[in-house]
Design an enzyme around this catalytic site. Structure first.
Site, short mmCIF file in Angstrom:
data_model
loop_
_atom_site.label_atom_id
_atom_site.label_comp_id
_atom_site.label_asym_id
_atom_site.label_seq_id
_atom_site.Cartn_x
_atom_site.Cartn_y
_atom_site.Cartn_z
N GLY A 1 -7.26 2.39 3.16
CA GLY A 1 -7.48 1.49 2.03
C GLY A 1 -8.03 2.14 0.78
O GLY A 1 -8.72 1.49 -0.01
N SER A 2 -7.69 3.44 0.56
CA SER A 2 -8.21 4.06 -0.67
C SER A 2 -7.63 3.36 -1.90
O SER A 2 -8.31 3.18 -2.91
CB SER A 2 -7.92 5.56 -0.70
OG SER A 2 -6.56 5.80 -0.92
N ASN A 3 -6.36 2.94 -1.81
CA ASN A 3 -5.78 2.20 -2.94
C ASN A 3 -6.47 0.85 -3.11
O ASN A 3 -6.77 0.44 -4.23
CB ASN A 3 -4.28 2.00 -2.73
CG ASN A 3 -3.49 3.21 -3.14
OD1 ASN A 3 -3.31 3.48 -4.31
ND2 ASN A 3 -3.04 3.98 -2.15
N GLU B 1 -1.32 7.45 -7.37
CA GLU B 1 -1.39 6.04 -6.96
C GLU B 1 -2.64 5.38 -7.53
O GLU B 1 -2.58 4.29 -8.10
CB GLU B 1 -1.40 5.93 -5.43
CG GLU B 1 -0.10 6.37 -4.82
CD GLU B 1 -0.09 6.27 -3.29
OE1 GLU B 1 0.99 6.18 -2.73
OE2 GLU B 1 -1.17 6.29 -2.68
N HIS C 1 5.01 3.06 -2.94
CA HIS C 1 5.57 4.00 -1.96
C HIS C 1 5.24 5.43 -2.42
O HIS C 1 5.37 5.74 -3.60
CB HIS C 1 7.09 3.80 -1.87
CG HIS C 1 7.71 4.64 -0.81
ND1 HIS C 1 7.61 4.33 0.53
CD2 HIS C 1 8.39 5.81 -0.88
CE1 HIS C 1 8.21 5.27 1.24
NE2 HIS C 1 8.69 6.18 0.41
N ASN D 1 4.80 -3.44 -3.92
CA ASN D 1 4.43 -2.39 -2.96
C ASN D 1 4.34 -1.06 -3.69
O ASN D 1 4.90 -0.89 -4.77
CB ASN D 1 5.51 -2.30 -1.87
CG ASN D 1 5.17 -1.25 -0.83
OD1 ASN D 1 4.03 -1.12 -0.40
ND2 ASN D 1 6.17 -0.47 -0.41
N ASP E 1 11.35 -0.78 1.24
CA ASP E 1 11.31 0.12 0.09
C ASP E 1 12.52 -0.01 -0.82
O ASP E 1 13.08 0.99 -1.29
CB ASP E 1 11.19 1.59 0.58
CG ASP E 1 9.97 1.79 1.45
OD1 ASP E 1 8.95 1.14 1.19
OD2 ASP E 1 10.05 2.60 2.38
N LEU F 1 1.99 -1.72 6.85
CA LEU F 1 3.09 -1.14 7.62
C LEU F 1 4.06 -2.14 8.24
O LEU F 1 5.09 -1.74 8.77
CB LEU F 1 2.54 -0.21 8.71
CG LEU F 1 1.82 1.03 8.16
CD1 LEU F 1 1.36 1.94 9.29
CD2 LEU F 1 2.70 1.81 7.20
C1 GRF Z 1 -0.29 5.18 0.17
O1 GRF Z 1 0.12 6.50 0.10
C2 GRF Z 1 0.82 4.26 -0.24
O2 GRF Z 1 1.76 4.83 -1.09
C3 GRF Z 1 1.50 3.93 1.05
O3 GRF Z 1 0.47 3.90 2.01
C4 GRF Z 1 -0.59 4.76 1.59
C5 GRF Z 1 -1.86 3.99 1.70
O4 GRF Z 1 -2.97 4.82 1.50
N1 GRF Z 1 2.27 2.72 0.96
P1 GRF Z 1 -4.44 4.22 1.42
O5 GRF Z 1 -4.70 3.52 2.74
O6 GRF Z 1 -4.48 3.28 0.27
O7 GRF Z 1 -5.30 5.42 1.23
#
Ligand code: GRF
Length: 321
Positions: A141-143, A303, A233, A231, A274, A214
């Site tokens: 969940g870093s994003n 990202e 990618h 989404n 995708d 996923l």
């Molecule tokens: C990211 O690289 C995103 O592009 C992909 O899944 C990854 C999630 O990374 N869909 P995080 O859990 O947000 O670090």
């Protein structure tokens, strides 16, 4: 222990060092100041001295660490940290049960119905200008964290819900730390029927952001949120996408193909993996010496830089009410 702290606070090594320095110096300053203040008056008996000393420590400590956090560049972290502590001590009488109840709800796969969490939800709902966003994620969940940080003080966007299909996913910890309601979804209910759509509606969600989610999004959910699910990618679509193309596999495939560049793709979600219309792509070079890990780091940086800003633009431009 340091690794655990880094994960818990979602910080890198340098930040952790600066935070620990702030704690150490703030702590020493607190003790020093309290003793100086007590030195101004003769306090007897000894037990009274100790009680006043402890009281002074409790008052001075937050002020000291907060002040020290500025030269160390950690004021943002400590603002949140101290707020959390204050909430724990002075929050509503139900508050102390919040995290336990919240995780129970998560574990049982149902919504947070804990009064304190619901109260937060109510407050947020009452903020009429806010668009409510749900983040769907299966991993660390870093994003998600970057998006939460970006919209923390937004007057228009509120991250109102974290949805995950994976018990124990890091993103659920983030939700807990950030006091954001979370939902652990069950496969059967997700792929059959509208139960979760009803739940999303009940919580006023108007935009869905996938950030490392996923499972394929089922058609009924896509229809219900038409044009409002996006989404990200970790490669330049249409290459290196599709079923099973996630995480290190994507980056390894890019390296194996001796590509000179990779990057990110932010796109709408449709019924095919995708595949939906591309909103934004950003590139980074792939060097000879890159490994799947080093490439992943470059892609992650892209990202984190672009995803929150794109979400903001889309939510503002769309009728997301
Ligand atoms: C990211 O690289 C995103 O592009 C992909 O899944 C990854 C999630 O990374 N869909 P995080 O859990 O947000 O670090």
């Amino acid at each position: 222990m340091f690794d655990r702290l880094k994960k818990k606070w979602n910080v890198n090594g340098l930040q952790l060092t600066l935070i620990l320095c702030t704690f150490a110096i703030g702590g020493s300053l607190t003790g020093y100041t309290a003793r100086k203040i007590l030195g101004l008056a003769e306090i007897e008996p000894r037990w009274l001295w100790i009680i006043i000393y402890i009281l002074l420590l409790t008052i001075i400590w937050p002020i000291a660490v907060y002040l020290i956090s500025f030269p160390f560049g950690q004021s943002r972290f400590f603002t949140r940290y101290l707020k959390k502590i204050a909430k724990r001590f002075f929050g509503s009488r139900n508050h102390s049960t919040e995290s336990t109840a919240a995780s129970d709800e998560v574990n049982s796969g149902s919504w947070n119905k804990n009064p304190a969490v619901s109260q937060n939800l109510e407050i947020a709902k009452n903020a009429q200008n806010h668009r409510f966003i749900a983040i769907f994620a299966s991993g660390t969940g870093s994003n998600a964290q970057k998006i939460i940080d970006f919209f923390r003080i937004s007057k228009t966007v509120k991250i109102a819900l974290i949805v995950s299909n994976k018990a124990g996913a890091g993103v659920l910890n983030i939700a807990k730390n950030e006091n954001i309601p979370s939902l652990l979804i069950e496969k059967d209910r997700f792929f059959h029927g509208d139960a979760y759509i009803d739940e999303l509606n009940r919580h006023n969600i108007s935009f869905i952001v996938l950030a490392g989610f996923l499972w394929k999004v089922p058609p009924n959910l896509i229809m219900a949120f038409k044009g409002k699910i996006i989404n990200i990618h970790p490669a330049l679509l249409p290459s290196y996408g599709g079923k099973g193309m996630y995480g290190a596999r994507v980056h390894q495939a890019v390296i194996d193909a001796r590509e000179k560049e990779s990057g990110i793709t932010i796109h709408y979600v449709d019924e095919i993996y995708d595949h939906g219309k591309i909103i934004l792509q950003a590139n980074c070079p792939v060097e000879e010496e890159d490994t799947a890990d080093s490439l992943a780091a470059k892609v992650h940086a892209l990202e984190h830089l672009h995803y929150p800003a794109v979400i903001e633009k889309l939510v503002k431009n769309k009728n997301c009410s």
